[in-house]
Write a protein that holds these residues in place. Sequence first.
Motif, PDB file in Angstrom:
ATOM      1  N   ARG A  73     -91.686 -27.719  79.933  1.00 25.89           N
ATOM      2  CA  ARG A  73     -91.507 -28.733  78.897  1.00 25.89           C
ATOM      3  C   ARG A  73     -90.129 -28.465  78.306  1.00 25.89           C
ATOM      4  NH1 ARG A  73     -89.628 -32.041  75.638  1.00 25.89           N
ATOM      5  NH2 ARG A  73     -91.096 -33.485  74.708  1.00 25.89           N
ATOM      6  N   HIS A  74     -89.167 -29.338  78.638  1.00 24.16           N
ATOM      7  CA  HIS A  74     -87.776 -29.130  78.259  1.00 24.16           C
ATOM      8  C   HIS A  74     -87.575 -29.206  76.737  1.00 24.16           C
ATOM      9  CE1 HIS A  74     -83.450 -29.280  79.155  1.00 24.16           C
ATOM     10  NE2 HIS A  74     -83.367 -30.060  78.094  1.00 24.16           N
ATOM     11  N   LEU A  75     -86.815 -28.289  76.185  1.00 23.63           N
ATOM     12  CA  LEU A  75     -86.363 -28.438  74.796  1.00 23.63           C
ATOM     13  C   LEU A  75     -85.088 -27.641  74.569  1.00 23.63           C
ATOM     14  CD1 LEU A  75     -87.320 -25.586  73.491  1.00 23.63           C
ATOM     15  CD2 LEU A  75     -89.402 -26.787  72.931  1.00 23.63           C
ATOM     16  N   LYS A  76     -84.492 -27.882  73.389  1.00 24.25           N
ATOM     17  CA  LYS A  76     -83.229 -27.219  73.061  1.00 24.25           C
ATOM     18  C   LYS A  76     -83.476 -26.138  72.034  1.00 24.25           C
ATOM     19  CE  LYS A  76     -80.231 -31.001  74.240  1.00 24.25           C
ATOM     20  NZ  LYS A  76     -80.046 -32.389  73.901  1.00 24.25           N
ATOM     21  N   ARG A  77     -82.925 -24.961  72.278  1.00 27.66           N
ATOM     22  CA  ARG A  77     -83.146 -23.844  71.355  1.00 27.66           C
ATOM     23  C   ARG A  77     -82.456 -24.075  70.013  1.00 27.66           C
ATOM     24  NH1 ARG A  77     -85.015 -18.685  71.753  1.00 27.66           N
ATOM     25  NH2 ARG A  77     -85.222 -18.666  74.011  1.00 27.66           N
ATOM     26  N   ASP A  78     -81.325 -24.803  70.005  1.00 29.27           N
ATOM     27  CA  ASP A  78     -80.559 -24.913  68.754  1.00 29.27           C
ATOM     28  C   ASP A  78     -80.982 -26.091  67.882  1.00 29.27           C
ATOM     29  OD1 ASP A  78     -79.560 -26.958  70.263  1.00 29.27           O
ATOM     30  OD2 ASP A  78     -77.497 -26.211  70.352  1.00 29.27           O
ATOM     31  N   ARG A  82     -83.077 -27.706  65.013  1.00 30.15           N
ATOM     32  CA  ARG A  82     -83.882 -27.310  63.845  1.00 30.15           C
ATOM     33  C   ARG A  82     -84.345 -25.847  63.945  1.00 30.15           C
ATOM     34  NH1 ARG A  82     -85.724 -32.742  61.967  1.00 30.15           N
ATOM     35  NH2 ARG A  82     -83.729 -33.792  62.151  1.00 30.15           N
ATOM     36  N   GLU A  83     -85.691 -25.650  63.851  1.00 27.18           N
ATOM     37  CA  GLU A  83     -86.223 -24.278  63.829  1.00 27.18           C
ATOM     38  C   GLU A  83     -86.668 -23.807  65.212  1.00 27.18           C
ATOM     39  OE1 GLU A  83     -86.370 -22.562  60.842  1.00 27.18           O
ATOM     40  OE2 GLU A  83     -85.249 -24.332  60.171  1.00 27.18           O
ATOM     41  N   ASN A  84     -86.243 -24.502  66.265  1.00 20.73           N
ATOM     42  CA  ASN A  84     -86.779 -24.185  67.592  1.00 20.73           C
ATOM     43  C   ASN A  84     -86.631 -22.712  67.974  1.00 20.73           C
ATOM     44  OD1 ASN A  84     -87.595 -26.784  67.918  1.00 20.73           O
ATOM     45  ND2 ASN A  84     -86.310 -27.221  69.708  1.00 20.73           N
ATOM     46  N   THR A 109     -99.447 -34.175  72.274  1.00 23.33           N
ATOM     47  CA  THR A 109     -99.369 -34.717  73.629  1.00 23.33           C
ATOM     48  C   THR A 109     -98.486 -33.850  74.525  1.00 23.33           C
ATOM     49  OG1 THR A 109     -99.636 -36.932  72.747  1.00 23.33           O
ATOM     50  CG2 THR A 109     -98.783 -36.761  74.997  1.00 23.33           C
ATOM     51  N   CYS A 110     -97.270 -33.513  74.045  1.00 23.10           N
ATOM     52  CA  CYS A 110     -96.297 -32.879  74.953  1.00 23.10           C
ATOM     53  C   CYS A 110     -95.817 -31.512  74.475  1.00 23.10           C
ATOM     54  CB  CYS A 110     -95.105 -33.799  75.156  1.00 23.10           C
ATOM     55  SG  CYS A 110     -93.978 -33.812  73.734  1.00 23.10           S
ATOM     56  N   PHE A 111     -96.295 -31.039  73.311  1.00 23.02           N
ATOM     57  CA  PHE A 111     -96.066 -29.666  72.824  1.00 23.02           C
ATOM     58  C   PHE A 111     -94.653 -29.384  72.315  1.00 23.02           C
ATOM     59  CE2 PHE A 111     -98.642 -29.549  76.823  1.00 23.02           C
ATOM     60  CZ  PHE A 111     -99.849 -29.796  76.206  1.00 23.02           C
ATOM     61  N   THR A 112     -93.822 -30.431  72.194  1.00 24.34           N
ATOM     62  CA  THR A 112     -92.515 -30.135  71.612  1.00 24.34           C
ATOM     63  C   THR A 112     -92.698 -29.878  70.118  1.00 24.34           C
ATOM     64  OG1 THR A 112     -90.185 -30.771  71.689  1.00 24.34           O
ATOM     65  CG2 THR A 112     -91.731 -32.460  70.942  1.00 24.34           C
ATOM     66  N   PHE A 113     -91.738 -29.187  69.493  1.00 24.94           N
ATOM     67  CA  PHE A 113     -91.843 -28.904  68.067  1.00 24.94           C
ATOM     68  C   PHE A 113     -91.434 -30.135  67.267  1.00 24.94           C
ATOM     69  CE2 PHE A 113     -90.735 -24.650  69.944  1.00 24.94           C
ATOM     70  CZ  PHE A 113     -92.007 -24.131  69.842  1.00 24.94           C
ATOM     71  N   THR A 114     -92.161 -30.416  66.196  1.00 22.18           N
ATOM     72  CA  THR A 114     -91.858 -31.572  65.348  1.00 22.18           C
ATOM     73  C   THR A 114     -91.634 -31.087  63.919  1.00 22.18           C
ATOM     74  OG1 THR A 114     -94.112 -31.994  64.576  1.00 22.18           O
ATOM     75  CG2 THR A 114     -93.525 -32.910  66.737  1.00 22.18           C
ATOM     76  N   ASP A 115     -91.222 -32.031  63.073  1.00 26.39           N
ATOM     77  CA  ASP A 115     -91.062 -31.708  61.646  1.00 26.39           C
ATOM     78  C   ASP A 115     -92.395 -31.833  60.923  1.00 26.39           C
ATOM     79  OD1 ASP A 115     -88.395 -31.190  61.795  1.00 26.39           O
ATOM     80  OD2 ASP A 115     -87.764 -33.219  61.266  1.00 26.39           O
ATOM     81  N   GLY A 116     -93.452 -31.312  61.482  1.00 33.05           N
ATOM     82  CA  GLY A 116     -94.748 -31.347  60.809  1.00 33.05           C
ATOM     83  C   GLY A 116     -95.668 -32.446  61.303  1.00 33.05           C
TER      84      GLY A 116
END
Length: 253
Positions: A210-215, A217-219, A27-34
Amino acid sequence: MPTVRELAALYDNVMVPPRLGPGVCRTCFTFTDGYDQCYACSTTQPWLDAMAAISYSVAGEQLHHALAGYKRLPRQVARRLTIQLAAVLWRHLEDHETCLAARTGIARFDVVTTVPSGLKQRDDRHALRELVGTICGPTKERYQRLLERTDAQAGEHDFDGRKYAALARLRGQTVLLVDDTWTTGASAQSAACALKRAGAGPVAALVIGRHLKRDWRENDARLRRLPQPFDPDTCVHCGLPASLASSPQWQRQ
Ligand SMILES: [Zn+2]
Ligand SMILES: [Zn+2]
């Protein structure tokens, strides 16, 4: 005078394009744990028919500063950022509006509107409306202010169907809902909810970042694997097979 494409290209070194795939929220393209959907998307009511983001906006980095600054910095700097961001949106819509329409299951968007500010006091003069409604070529002729922030006591980032009120009745028009940033999606989903209750047909959101944080998990590693510099010829929905690009639930009224 620089062209739209020259202005948009100023951001090609700071934009990172989302790509769908394993471990990316569909839906929103953020990274998930699988998982194929992130926690926020799986727990928020899905009023939007589709969503696209031009780039990731990484906390504390250049695009994030531009997306915050065009609303808050002193007038002259803010104006320059507004024009540059309008060029980024303009180029993207010229090349990829049809990709998002196809993902939404429609041929085109009849009306373009913006997500009001989550804070009522900021909604009266919102720089995003100027960007989309008066500067950006592909949107300004179709732009209508359709929503306003109500007095409902909802947090800036909380989903609440009463947070926005429609300013007009709709008769099944398809709506492109533009916002500068997607954080949890609560604002865009709340806005889509208000639009549909007012009679809108399919509603898709387009955000610049699409906001996310670099630090988290594996971002960092995952961001580094994405195409750089930014390739304006490919969007997150480019080349979607036609069979996926139809939404059978919805029938034109
Ligand atoms: Zn998500
Ligand atoms: Zn595309």
